[in-house]
Structure formats: C-alpha cells, structure tokens
Design an enzyme around this catalytic site. Structure first.
Site, short mmCIF file in Angstrom:
data_model
loop_
_atom_site.label_atom_id
_atom_site.label_comp_id
_atom_site.label_asym_id
_atom_site.label_seq_id
_atom_site.Cartn_x
_atom_site.Cartn_y
_atom_site.Cartn_z
N LYS A 16 -97.13 -5.50 38.18
CA LYS A 16 -96.89 -4.21 37.07
C LYS A 16 -97.90 -4.11 36.19
O LYS A 16 -98.74 -5.31 36.20
CB LYS A 16 -95.88 -4.53 36.00
CG LYS A 16 -95.68 -6.34 35.06
CD LYS A 16 -96.71 -6.18 34.37
CE LYS A 16 -96.84 -7.06 33.34
NZ LYS A 16 -97.52 -7.26 32.23
N ASP A 155 -91.39 -11.21 31.42
CA ASP A 155 -90.90 -9.91 32.73
C ASP A 155 -90.82 -10.33 33.74
O ASP A 155 -91.07 -8.98 34.52
CB ASP A 155 -92.93 -10.23 32.83
CG ASP A 155 -94.03 -9.80 31.36
OD1 ASP A 155 -93.81 -9.51 30.26
OD2 ASP A 155 -95.38 -10.45 31.97
O1 C5P Z 1 -92.27 -15.05 28.47
P1 C5P Z 1 -93.50 -15.67 29.05
O2 C5P Z 1 -93.66 -17.11 29.76
O3 C5P Z 1 -94.15 -14.44 30.13
O4 C5P Z 1 -94.27 -15.24 28.11
C1 C5P Z 1 -95.84 -16.11 28.02
C2 C5P Z 1 -95.93 -16.27 26.49
O5 C5P Z 1 -97.28 -15.11 25.98
C3 C5P Z 1 -95.42 -16.78 25.21
O6 C5P Z 1 -94.99 -18.21 25.32
C4 C5P Z 1 -96.27 -16.11 24.34
O7 C5P Z 1 -97.37 -17.08 24.15
C5 C5P Z 1 -96.68 -15.12 24.72
N1 C5P Z 1 -95.62 -14.42 24.63
C6 C5P Z 1 -95.59 -13.24 23.29
N2 C5P Z 1 -94.62 -12.52 22.74
C7 C5P Z 1 -94.09 -11.65 24.32
C8 C5P Z 1 -94.42 -12.51 25.59
C9 C5P Z 1 -95.10 -13.15 25.62
O8 C5P Z 1 -96.32 -14.07 22.51
N3 C5P Z 1 -92.98 -11.07 24.00
#
Ligand code: C5P
Length: 327
Positions: A16, A155
């Site tokens: 994406k 995501d």
């Molecule tokens: O959920 P995911 O593992 O993809 O997110 C990775 C990191 O990105 C999270 O641990 C956080 O540090 C950051 N993040 C964030 N806010 C979001 C999505 C991701 O701060 N909405």
C-alpha cells in the site's frame, strides 16, 4: 460428510501507499492517532501454505530477504493465531505440533520492499491468515479474521481489505473510500530501510522542537476524497500529504534530494514518501508517462517499479488444474 481439503493454498496480498497520512498526538498505548487514506497497489506478496512435518517458514522473491530470520515473524504469529482458533475436533484431525500449530510449511514470495513503508510485512500477515484459515478448514469469518489482523499490526486489516480506505484510530478502523479511477505510480525503493517506530519517534522529536507543526488532532483534507472519487490524478497531486515525510527526510536526507530531482521529470506529477518511507511513490498522469519514467529511472540505475491502484486486498490465487490447461 467427508470434506475435500486443499492440498496447498496460495494467497496474494498487496502493498500500500498512503495518499494522505495525518499523524495526531502520541497515545498512551505507544501509537499515534491517525487519519490516513490507504491505497492498495499492484505490488504483491504471495504466500503458499501446505501440510508438512513441523512448522517452517521460508522467504524468497525479488527483494533481499536474508534479514528475515527467527521463528517469531508476523507470518509465524499469524499462523499461530489461526491455529489457536481450531476446534478440539479439528485439532484431532490435524494433530497439533510445534507451538500449537498443525504441521505446515509456509513459503513467502516477497516483492514489496522490506522496511519500505509499503506494508509488506502486513501483507504477509494478512495472506497467512487467509491461507491457514483455508488450509486447515477453520471456517473463520471475515469479522474474526479482521480482529486477528488488528492484533498483528495497525496496517494488517487494510492488507486484507485492499482497495482504498480511510483509516482512523491506529489506522485500523477502516471505512472504504470510493475511487473513481485507476491511479498510475512509479515506486522507487531505497537501498536501506527505515524502521517505522524510529520514524514516528523522529516526528515526535521534530514536533517537540517545533521544527514541524504539532496538530492536536489528525484529519484528512476533503480534497483527497474528492480527487479519489473523481479519479483525478491532478486533484490528487494537489491534495496528497504525508506528515511522516519530514521525519523520513530527517533520518534519510538523500530522500529529499531525490524527491526534488524526480519532481523535475516531465512525466512526474509529484513524489511522496510512502508511509514511514523510505520508498518513494511518484504519481504519473497516465500509464505512458509512468512507463517513460520507469525507463528513465532505470537508465539511471534506480530500481523503479510501475504499479496501479486501487487493487483488491488479500485473495486466493487459482492454481490452474489439468482441465484448465487442456481446455
Ligand atoms: O502496528 P505496527 O506494528 O505496524 O506499528 C509499528 C510501530 O509504528 C508502532 O510500534 C509505533 O511505534 C508506530 N505507530 C504509531 N502509530 C500508529 C501506527 C504505528 O506510532 N498509528
């Protein structure tokens, strides 16, 4: 009644780009409030799963996967989540092995850049959820799969859903957005990746030091929705926005130079950092312009890839059987 179980399943899930990414304040759970518009693009991860002894995962594909090691990747975690949903009866049929998972081999063919801001790991996780659900005949419905997806990462639900969607909350509260056309993009992966948490941390630092604005809430400009609805590339050029871009530039200054250089190309409308970067996404007015751009960038030694969006989310790939081949 005896059921026919699949010998193997194959699922594709798209990467994406975020055509709008507005980052609000940091929350207590370590995530930021987002208002983002995801666009699924035609660069896919492919996951194949078949019964095997033990529980193994291998990676291949067009990107260097040598850093993907260990037994706790998003793919392992997705398979374990699905296995935990098996009924006692199904467990007896499959025989539960290592880590509560029926014997399975999962082969991941990666094409989305790793740590590239395009949700490649999320696509792997989404495809694995679908593949294991089908292979083990677990029978999880869409809602349960979505819930499991959200526990794997912000995501992952979008990689299941695909298309175009507004993401609120952590980015996982999705509402489909109407897109009235196909948009043409050229992706330019970077040689080295950027860690998503590091990019968010850098944005927090830039905001604390007042280098960039510090909004009290996340919001997507209505012009983004209008451009998507009308399929207008020039409308999208004027409306797209990514709050993480400044943080990605700060951590990888060469990106800003490249964006400036790409924007001078006559076939480029605008260049955007994809998600947390460092992949760059160049919007082209049409397919011919995208092809010209790819040719020129490749001539400069850059690994440019032409894609379109929106495309469907995670879906099964039909393996042609003998009848199809003879038909
Ligand atoms: O959920 P995911 O593992 O993809 O997110 C990775 C990191 O990105 C999270 O641990 C956080 O540090 C950051 N993040 C964030 N806010 C979001 C999505 C991701 O701060 N909405």
């Amino acid at each position: 009644m005896a059921q026919t179980l699949p010998i193997a399943v194959r699922v594709r899930a798209p990467g994406k780009i975020n055509v709008a990414l507005s980052v609000g304040p940091l929350r207590e759970d370590g995530y930021h409030d987002l208002a983002t518009v995801f666009l699924a693009v035609s660069l896919y991860e492919e996951v194949a799963a078949w019964p095997a002894r033990g529980f193994t995962v291998t990676y291949g594909g067009s990107v260097d996967t040598s850093m993907l090691t260990g037994d706790d990747t998003l793919v392992h975690r997705a398979a374990r989540l699905v296995a935990a949903e098996l009924s006692a009866e199904q467990r007896a049929v499959w025989g539960i092995g290592e880590g509560g998972v029926p014997g399975v081999h999962i082969a991941v063919e990666k094409h989305v850049p790793i740590a590239g801001g395009m949700g490649g790991g999320s696509a792997d996780a989404a495809a694995t959820l679908l593949a294991c659900n089908a292979l083990w005949n677990v029978g999880l419905g869409k809602e349960r799969l979505w819930e499991l997806a959200a526990t794997l990462g912000a995501d992952v639900p979008f990689a299941l859903q695909g298309g175009t969607a507004l993401g609120l909350g952590r980015g996982d509260e999705l509402t489909p957005v109407l897109a009235g056309g196909t948009f043409h993009w050229v992706l330019v992966p970077n040689e080295t990746g950027l860690s998503t948490p590091a990019v968010y941390r850098e944005l927090d630092r830039l905001r604390a030091e007042h280098v960039v604005p510090n909004p009290d809430r996340a919001a997507v400009a209505p012009e983004v929705m209008t451009a998507l609805r009308s399929g207008s590339a020039s409308g999208l050029r004027d409306a797209l926005h990514n709050d993480l871009q400044a943080a990605a530039f700060s951590l990888a200054p060469e990106l800003e130079t490249r964006v400036r250089q790409f924007n001078l190309h006559r076939d480029a409308m605008v260049t955007l950092v994809s998600g947390s970067g460092p992949t760059l996404a160049i919007l082209a007015p049409d397919q011919i312009a995208a092809r010209m751009l790819v040719a020129d960038l490749r001539a400069q030694g850059l690994g440019a890839i032409e894609v379109v969006g929106p495309v469907h989310g995670a879906h099964f790939v039909h393996e042609p059987d003998e009848d199809d081949l003879l038909a």
